[in-house]
Write a protein that holds these residues in place. Structure first.
Motif, PDB file in Angstrom:
ATOM      1  N   GLY A   5       0.832  -1.207   0.000  1.00  0.00           N
ATOM      2  CA  GLY A   5       0.000   0.000   0.000  1.00  0.00           C
ATOM      3  C   GLY A   5       0.864   1.255   0.000  1.00  0.00           C
ATOM      4  N   PHE A   6       1.951   1.218   0.780  1.00  0.00           N
ATOM      5  CA  PHE A   6       2.830   2.387   0.870  1.00  0.00           C
ATOM      6  C   PHE A   6       3.459   2.699  -0.489  1.00  0.00           C
ATOM      7  N   THR A   7       3.959   1.678  -1.183  1.00  0.00           N
ATOM      8  CA  THR A   7       4.631   1.935  -2.467  1.00  0.00           C
ATOM      9  C   THR A   7       3.641   2.463  -3.508  1.00  0.00           C
ATOM     10  N   ALA A   8       2.372   2.047  -3.392  1.00  0.00           N
ATOM     11  CA  ALA A   8       1.372   2.509  -4.362  1.00  0.00           C
ATOM     12  C   ALA A   8       0.995   3.969  -4.108  1.00  0.00           C
ATOM     13  N   LYS A   9       0.931   4.339  -2.817  1.00  0.00           N
ATOM     14  CA  LYS A   9       0.443   5.693  -2.488  1.00  0.00           C
ATOM     15  C   LYS A   9       1.541   6.746  -2.430  1.00  0.00           C
TER      16      LYS A   9
ATOM     17  N   THR B 202       9.345   7.293  -6.387  1.00  0.00           N
ATOM     18  CA  THR B 202       9.198   6.366  -7.525  1.00  0.00           C
ATOM     19  C   THR B 202      10.230   5.245  -7.494  1.00  0.00           C
ATOM     20  N   LYS B 203      11.047   5.210  -6.430  1.00  0.00           N
ATOM     21  CA  LYS B 203      12.073   4.166  -6.341  1.00  0.00           C
ATOM     22  C   LYS B 203      12.146   3.636  -4.902  1.00  0.00           C
TER      23      LYS B 203
ATOM     24  N   SER C 272       2.175  -0.533  -9.390  1.00  0.00           N
ATOM     25  CA  SER C 272       2.900   0.700  -9.749  1.00  0.00           C
ATOM     26  C   SER C 272       3.885   0.396 -10.874  1.00  0.00           C
ATOM     27  N   PRO C 273       3.373   0.213 -12.107  1.00  0.00           N
ATOM     28  CA  PRO C 273       4.250  -0.208 -13.207  1.00  0.00           C
ATOM     29  C   PRO C 273       5.362   0.788 -13.539  1.00  0.00           C
ATOM     30  N   ASP C 274       5.171   2.063 -13.166  1.00  0.00           N
ATOM     31  CA  ASP C 274       6.205   3.047 -13.512  1.00  0.00           C
ATOM     32  C   ASP C 274       7.231   3.261 -12.410  1.00  0.00           C
TER      33      ASP C 274
END
Ligand code: 13P
Ligand code: SF4
Length: 313
Positions: free
Chosen positions: A220-224, A228-229, A246-248
């Motif tokens: 959830g954290f990486t999506a929100k 970006t890295k 999060s494909p990008d």
């Protein structure tokens, strides 16, 4: 058999047998993609408690399938490979654990879900990495507590809550090998990345982390988060969902040590598409537990589910 053929057959068997496939985020990507539900330990136990399928196929490890059986005893619970254990569960054999509990009659027993059904019968409440802090905080400040079997998670919660829980000496063999040297090297190479870590990691790793959380919380954290890295200090399987959500964004797994490029849980990765297909076809290996164990182990798990109603589903 080729993967496409296995996937087709698994889908047919799912319909024919009214089976549901529950998979942990640490499963190989092919299994995650065919599962009806993917989740962390808490989410999977919540799903196991509410499913109306006749068969639960648990693509995870033994203690998770046992938990599903305890919550849904009338259903057939299958585990593709019975050897899919867990170093945390293995660190707390029932005999030693029950003796320890008996030596501390004034302590309440909080047990991480990564333990055997037998150990759960000696527990007052079960926790996962998603709800552990909330559940520990639900006890009065002066209540003496035992926390088992993960000493790293226990120490992390002690630090967050100011408690002094008595810790069992167990650890996850995957998270415990993640070293600060590897992290610092990656941080130098990627100064713009955020470090996220699972609380089963050792304290020096957690101190360096920008975010500490359960598998689902990290996802959830990486999506929100606007970053970006991410440098990811946990098992590799979760990267599949992070990348899907999060494909990008870029995800860099911390190598367990310089000779190893990945942190694969050797137990989680025992499950394969072929074993999944065969276990659905033959309806074995099946998880069986005595009625007595089911009855006793159910209480602390239900208490956890009750106390986790507002925690990520
Ligand atoms: P969670 O699924 O609660 O994050 O736990 C991780 C783990 O190690 C499961 O075995
Ligand atoms: Fe157990 Fe660690 Fe594997 Fe999870 S990752 S199943 S805690 S050994």
């Amino acid at each position: 058999m080729k993967n496409e053929e296995l996937i087709k057959k698994i889908q047919e068997l799912k319909k024919e047998k009214n089976a549901v496939i529950l998979a942990h985020y640490y499963q190989v990507a092919e299994i995650q993609d065919i599962a009806d539900f993917i989740g962390d330990s808490l989410q999977l136990s919540q799903k196991a408690a509410e499913t109306d399928a006749d068969i639960i196929v648990f693509a995870g490890v033994h203690f998770m399938a046992e938990t599903a059986k305890i919550l849904s005893p009338s259903k057939k619970v299958l585990l593709p490979d019975l050897d899919a254990g867990c170093s945390l569960a293995a660190s707390a054999p029932e005999k030693e654990f029950s003796e320890f509990v008996k030596q501390h009659p004034d302590h309440k027993v909080i047990t991480y879900i990564n333990c055997t059904a037998a150990v759960k019968t000696w527990s007052d409440v079960i926790v996962t990495s998603s709800n552990a802090v909330k559940i520990v905080e639900s006890f009065p400040k002066d209540q003496k507590l035992i926390f088992a079997p993960d000493k790293n998670l226990g120490a992390y919660i002690n630090g967050l809550t100011g408690r002094d829980m008595l810790l069992w000496d167990g650890a996850c063999e995957v998270h415990e090998t993640i070293r600060t040297e590897s992290i610092l090297k990656l941080k130098l190479e990627h100064p713009d990345a955020k470090l996220i870590a699972h609380p089963e990691c050792k304290k020096p790793v957690l101190i360096l982390a920008d975010f500490v959380g359960s598998t689902a919380a990290m996802l959830g954290f990486t999506a929100k988060d606007s970053c970006t890295k991410f440098i990811v200090a946990t098992e590799t399987g979760i990267i599949h969902q992070m990348q899907k959500l999060s494909p990008d964004k870029q995800f860099i797994v911390v190598p367990a040590d310089e000779t190893c490029a990945c942190n694969d849980c050797p137990y989680m990765k025992l499950n394969t598409l072929e074993k999944l297909y065969l276990c659905m076809l033959n309806e074995k290996p099946e998880i069986t537990l005595s009625d007595e164990v089911i009855e006793k182990a159910k209480k602390p798990i239900l208490r956890m589910l009750e106390l986790s109603k507002n925690v990520a589903k």
